[in-house]
Design a protein around this motif. Structure first.
Motif, short mmCIF file in Angstrom:
data_model
loop_
_atom_site.label_atom_id
_atom_site.label_comp_id
_atom_site.label_asym_id
_atom_site.label_seq_id
_atom_site.Cartn_x
_atom_site.Cartn_y
_atom_site.Cartn_z
N SER A 1 6.48 11.43 -9.81
CA SER A 1 5.43 11.99 -10.65
C SER A 1 4.06 11.74 -10.04
CB SER A 1 5.50 11.37 -12.05
OG SER A 1 5.22 9.98 -11.98
N ASP A 2 3.01 12.28 -10.70
CA ASP A 2 1.65 12.06 -10.20
C ASP A 2 1.29 10.58 -10.21
OD1 ASP A 2 1.38 14.72 -9.77
OD2 ASP A 2 0.30 15.13 -11.63
N GLU A 3 1.63 9.88 -11.29
CA GLU A 3 1.29 8.46 -11.36
C GLU A 3 2.12 7.65 -10.37
OE1 GLU A 3 -1.22 7.56 -12.94
OE2 GLU A 3 -1.54 9.54 -13.82
N LYS A 4 3.38 8.06 -10.18
CA LYS A 4 4.21 7.36 -9.20
C LYS A 4 3.66 7.56 -7.79
CE LYS A 4 7.96 5.09 -8.02
NZ LYS A 4 8.13 3.66 -8.36
N SER A 5 3.05 8.73 -7.55
CA SER A 5 2.45 8.98 -6.23
C SER A 5 1.35 7.96 -5.93
CB SER A 5 1.88 10.40 -6.17
OG SER A 5 2.88 11.36 -6.37
N ARG A 6 0.57 7.62 -6.95
CA ARG A 6 -0.49 6.63 -6.75
C ARG A 6 0.12 5.27 -6.42
NH1 ARG A 6 -5.57 8.07 -8.39
NH2 ARG A 6 -5.77 10.07 -9.49
N GLU A 7 1.22 4.92 -7.11
CA GLU A 7 1.88 3.64 -6.82
C GLU A 7 2.39 3.60 -5.39
OE1 GLU A 7 4.90 2.82 -9.63
OE2 GLU A 7 3.63 3.12 -11.38
N ILE A 8 2.98 4.72 -4.94
CA ILE A 8 3.50 4.76 -3.57
C ILE A 8 2.36 4.63 -2.57
CG2 ILE A 8 4.63 6.25 -1.88
CD1 ILE A 8 6.32 7.39 -4.14
N ALA A 9 1.24 5.34 -2.80
CA ALA A 9 0.10 5.26 -1.88
C ALA A 9 -0.43 3.83 -1.79
CB ALA A 9 -1.01 6.21 -2.33
N THR A 10 -0.56 3.17 -2.95
CA THR A 10 -1.04 1.78 -2.96
C THR A 10 -0.08 0.87 -2.21
OG1 THR A 10 -2.13 2.19 -5.09
CG2 THR A 10 -1.78 -0.11 -4.44
N GLY A 11 1.23 1.05 -2.45
CA GLY A 11 2.21 0.21 -1.77
C GLY A 11 2.22 0.39 -0.27
N ILE A 12 2.11 1.65 0.18
CA ILE A 12 2.08 1.90 1.63
C ILE A 12 0.83 1.28 2.26
CG2 ILE A 12 1.84 3.73 3.35
CD1 ILE A 12 3.59 5.49 1.56
N ALA A 13 -0.32 1.44 1.59
CA ALA A 13 -1.55 0.86 2.13
C ALA A 13 -1.45 -0.66 2.24
CB ALA A 13 -2.74 1.25 1.26
N GLN A 14 -0.85 -1.30 1.24
CA GLN A 14 -0.70 -2.76 1.27
C GLN A 14 0.23 -3.19 2.39
OE1 GLN A 14 0.55 -3.66 -2.71
NE2 GLN A 14 -1.54 -3.55 -3.56
N ARG A 15 1.32 -2.45 2.61
CA ARG A 15 2.24 -2.82 3.69
C ARG A 15 1.59 -2.63 5.06
NH1 ARG A 15 8.27 -0.83 3.82
NH2 ARG A 15 7.96 -1.96 5.79
N ILE A 16 0.80 -1.56 5.21
CA ILE A 16 0.10 -1.36 6.49
C ILE A 16 -0.86 -2.51 6.76
CG2 ILE A 16 -1.59 0.12 7.67
CD1 ILE A 16 -0.29 2.52 6.28
N GLU A 17 -1.60 -2.92 5.75
CA GLU A 17 -2.54 -4.04 5.91
C GLU A 17 -1.81 -5.33 6.28
OE1 GLU A 17 -4.63 -4.26 2.26
OE2 GLU A 17 -5.84 -2.45 2.61
N ALA A 18 -0.61 -5.53 5.71
CA ALA A 18 0.10 -6.79 5.94
C ALA A 18 0.86 -6.81 7.26
CB ALA A 18 1.08 -7.04 4.78
N GLU A 19 1.34 -5.64 7.74
CA GLU A 19 2.26 -5.64 8.88
C GLU A 19 1.66 -5.14 10.18
OE1 GLU A 19 5.73 -3.47 7.80
OE2 GLU A 19 6.03 -4.54 5.90
N LEU A 20 0.59 -4.36 10.13
CA LEU A 20 0.07 -3.74 11.35
C LEU A 20 -1.34 -4.23 11.67
CD1 LEU A 20 1.17 0.00 10.89
CD2 LEU A 20 2.38 -1.85 12.05
N ARG A 21 -1.68 -4.12 12.96
CA ARG A 21 -3.04 -4.37 13.44
C ARG A 21 -3.60 -3.04 13.93
NH1 ARG A 21 -3.34 -9.27 17.53
NH2 ARG A 21 -5.53 -8.73 17.29
N TYR A 22 -4.79 -2.69 13.47
CA TYR A 22 -5.34 -1.37 13.78
C TYR A 22 -6.85 -1.44 13.69
CZ TYR A 22 -5.29 -1.51 8.69
OH TYR A 22 -5.45 -1.89 7.40
N PRO A 23 -7.56 -0.56 14.44
CA PRO A 23 -9.02 -0.52 14.36
C PRO A 23 -9.50 0.32 13.18
CG PRO A 23 -8.26 1.03 16.02
CD PRO A 23 -7.03 0.33 15.49
N GLY A 24 -10.58 -0.09 12.56
CA GLY A 24 -11.18 0.71 11.47
C GLY A 24 -10.32 0.69 10.22
N LYS A 25 -10.14 1.85 9.61
CA LYS A 25 -9.34 1.96 8.39
C LYS A 25 -8.45 3.18 8.48
CE LYS A 25 -12.95 4.43 5.81
NZ LYS A 25 -13.79 4.44 4.61
#
Length: 511
Positions: A471-495
């Motif tokens: 759903s639309d609200e579930k899409s927001r949860e998925i986006a937040t979860g993916i962003a948190q995993r990227i921050e925790a697992e990867l090293r990258y320049p900028g955002k």
């Protein structure tokens, strides 16, 4: 007596007759002389008229030739202007065609959205029918079953309201965080007012208009030919709008050409004499910059007894980059690091700093030798009387020869540290591809994700989700979860921007 009178009369008559004859002969001779003079004057007038006619004809012919040349020049200029207008019209037609395509795409999207709205209305009607039947079914349920069903519905509704509230808080927090971040950055800039310069030099010059390209080329190409001859670069004038590309393997010559061309464009007076004057002036200025940069880095490091040739070679490194890293700044960092390491291990600090500063001096040497920069640098410092340990450190910093002293090993370590620190150099292609694959892999690990694409050089992650399962609200949860995993697992320049795309596609076939 009478006879004497008669004789006297005859003499008078004879004298009168002779006088008349003499006067007639004299008058005739005078008339002949006047006619001859008139003929001579007429001939002179005729000769002068012929000469004037010839001169007039020559002047007329020269005027006609000049008029013809001017007409040819005007026609040539008009042809060039027509060609430019044709190119502009072609570009405008392409832009109009592109805008028409975009408009068609928008119309198509609107049509799809209208279809989607119709499908959603139909789905809502079906849902209402299901709810009516469900209510009819609940009416025959037991008390406990009805209570359990109501609790589940309340829980789902509470979860939905909670997610909406969380999204609202995140939006407000993001706006507040942006304001705080701007305040912090402004305060930091005010406190730290150091000079910052880019390490990557550009090879293009921006022009005020495409008409300036014709002035740079000049009549029969004499302006651009003069500039290329004086600077030793290749100036590429193509269809790139309002830009000229400068190509040269020597960064100093490229810098001279770039600055000279910018000044000529700004001044507007572009002709061979002015080009030579500006190039000579810019060459002297760049020469002063080279010496100033070399003396500055030597002064900052506290290194003494450095010859003028070495200072100029160091200053030329200011215009060179390696993997995006400024070579002079890199040499300065290596010298500082080498001095720190040498002081810690008890080695000669001055030798280590001097060798660290000079280890890439071969990249700034003015030579046509085919040897690598380590060999060129070692030969240069040896010729200028540097200590053997410095020569060995320069020659061995890429393991071309074995280090013969502790200072050479320290320079190798400092060189590796300066090149490997975060942000010093651009990442390799393998690391770049691996980072994109990791981004897509993290997104595909979430339920409901059909596909993921890393775009914009890894700065954005676009994710396609199943519209039926998410759903639309579930899409927001998925986006937040993916962003948190990227921050925790990867090293990258900028955002990295995470974009969820959820759309319902209905396909039917008319048979």
């Amino acid at each position: 007596m009478m006879f004497s009178i008669i004789i006297a009369l005859l003499c008078c008559v004879l004298g009168i007759g002779i006088g008349f004859v003499v006067r007639w002969i004299y008058a005739k001779s005078k008339l002949t002389s006047a006619e001859q003079q008139a003929v001579r004057i007429a001939k002179e007038i005729e000769d002068k008229a012929n000469a004037d006619a010839k001169e007039l004809m020559l002047e007329t012919r020269e005027a006609l030739q000049k008029e013809q040349q001017q007409s040819e020049r005007d026609a040539r200029e008009r042809r060039l202007e027509l060609q430019k207008n044709e190119r502009r019209l072609l570009q405008k037609e392409m832009n109009l065609e592109h805008k028409q395509n975009e408009l068609d795409a928008v119309k198509k999207q609107l049509g799809e959205r209208e279809n989607s709205v119709s499908e959603r209305e139909k789905a809502i009607e079906e849902k209402e029918a299901e709810l009516v039947s469900e209510l009819e079914r609940v009416a025959s349920m037991s008390r406990e079953e009805a209570k359990s069903l109501i609790i589940e519905e309340m829980k789902a509704e509470a979860q939905h309201d909670g997610q909406v509230y969380i999204n609202k808080i995140e939006t407000e927090t993001q706006l507040q965080a942006d304001k705080i971040a701007r305040d912090i950055i402004i305060t930091s800039i005010q406190r730290l007012a150091t000079e910052v310069s880019g390490d990557i030099t550009t090879s293009s010059v921006t022009l005020p208009s495409d008409e300036m390209k014709g002035r740079i080329i000049g009549r029969e190409g004499r302006n651009i030919r003069t500039l290329e001859t004086l600077t030793g670069v290749d100036i590429i004038i193509d269809d790139t709008p309002e830009a000229v590309v400068i190509s040269c393997f020597d960064p100093v010559r490229k810098e001279i050409a770039r600055v000279a061309l910018e000044r000529l464009v700004q001044d507007g007076r572009i002709h061979p004499a002015r080009i030579e004057e500006v190039v000579n002036k810019v060459s002297k200025e760049v020469g002063r910059i080279i010496v100033d940069e070399g003396e500055k880095v030597v002064f900052d490091l506290g290194i003494h007894n450095m010859g003028p040739e070495l200072i100029r070679a160091l200053g030329r490194l200011h215009f060179r980059t390696s993997y995006g890293q400024n070579v002079l700044q890199h040499s300065k960092e290596v010298a500082i690091l080498a001095g720190m390491i040498a002081s810690e291990v008890g080695a000669d600090t001055e030798i280590a700093k001097r060798a660290g500063l000079l280890h890439d001096i071969g990249k700034g040497a003015e030579t046509e030798s085919e040897a690598n920069h380590a060999e060129i640098g070692a030969e240069l410092v040896k010729r200028l009387g540097e200590e053997p340990r410095v020569v060995n450190a320069v020659l061995s910093h890429h393991n071309d020869v074995e280090p013969s002293c502790i200072e050479s090993i320290i320079v190798q370590i400092a060189d590796a540290i300066s090149a490997a620190r975060p942000g010093a150099r651009r990442e390799s292609l393998d690391n770049y591809i691996k980072r994109l694959e990791n981004l897509e892999g993290i997104a595909k690990g979430f339920d409901g994700v059909e596909n993921a694409y890393a775009i914009q050089a890894g700065r954005e992650l676009r994710i396609l989700v199943n519209a039926d399962a998410v759903s639309d609200e579930k899409s927001r949860e998925i986006a937040t979860g993916i962003a948190q995993r990227i921050e925790a697992e990867l090293r990258y320049p900028g955002k990295i921007k995470v974009t969820i795309i959820r759309e319902l596609r209905v396909v039917e076939y008319a048979r």
